[in-house]
Design an enzyme around this catalytic site. Sequence first.
Site, mmCIF file in Angstrom:
data_model
loop_
_atom_site.group_PDB
_atom_site.id
_atom_site.type_symbol
_atom_site.label_atom_id
_atom_site.label_comp_id
_atom_site.label_asym_id
_atom_site.label_seq_id
_atom_site.Cartn_x
_atom_site.Cartn_y
_atom_site.Cartn_z
ATOM 1 N N ASN A 1 -20.380 -2.183 0.554
ATOM 2 C CA ASN A 1 -20.544 -0.885 1.202
ATOM 3 C C ASN A 1 -21.933 -0.721 1.813
ATOM 4 O OD1 ASN A 1 -17.930 0.152 0.721
ATOM 5 N ND2 ASN A 1 -18.490 0.652 -1.381
ATOM 6 N N HIS B 1 -30.951 -4.875 -3.226
ATOM 7 C CA HIS B 1 -30.563 -5.116 -1.838
ATOM 8 C C HIS B 1 -31.822 -5.287 -0.996
ATOM 9 C CE1 HIS B 1 -26.503 -3.894 -2.924
ATOM 10 N NE2 HIS B 1 -26.991 -2.777 -3.417
#
Length: 267
Positions: free
Chosen positions: A188, A218
């Site tokens: 996502n 991330h």
Amino acid sequence: MRIGIAGIGAIGSAVAQALDRSEISGCELVAISARSEARAEEFNATLKTIVPCVSFEELATKCDAVLEALPPQMFNAIALPVLGAGKTLIAMSASQLLGREDLVELARRTGGRIVIVSGAILGLDAIKAVAVGKIYEVKVLTRKPPRSLATAPYVVRNGLDLENLTEAVCILRGTVTEVAKEFPANVNVAAALSLAGLGADLTRMEIWADPSLVFNTHTVEVKSDSSDFSMSIQNRPSNENPGTGRITSQSVIAFLRQMRSVMLIGT
């Protein structure tokens, strides 16, 4: 603004409770959809004001905006009625919007809107800004503790043993489009970045299992004609679900607050 919530897991429950505590000015929680009446009753017991548990179709008609906080495979079941009714869909399953021009066209016809909040990533404002010019490259590296990837269908299907790793291993690399087919529940972040920038076919992604990590991490690297930059975020897990970052529900709350704010900050 009348808010509905589809799915009351870690994200949906946190947003619902913030609404119930009147922490989001100008917004009211009017209905939820849960996997069962028993789950809805259990959750309602945590709220000051009981809200009805309704079908996805009813959620679309009763509410001005609906938060989708569901497993990826259930995305269509809420997206179609909400957008068909010309309402705002706040989509947490950004991966399910890849290649879905049909949903964009449906929203365009009915006056609906699709909103992808920042969720577990940072820098969507910067990606949107450089996209006004020319973006040369976007790369997303997602690193997770092995235990959070061990039950992913791709890992199980390929017989990958992540239990006794002593160093970081790249599980899969490719375009966001390619990785999304194998890890729909884990992309996502990359999907949101690709939709804001180069698109899923040109945005590169790698998924790593890293035994040195405690939290999901991330990292984004961007090259463009206006600026080059890199960003990294390490997310603390929510209390309800260690697989969901606490910041994810907080980004929804921040978005809803912004909708009624007289001062907007950021793009």
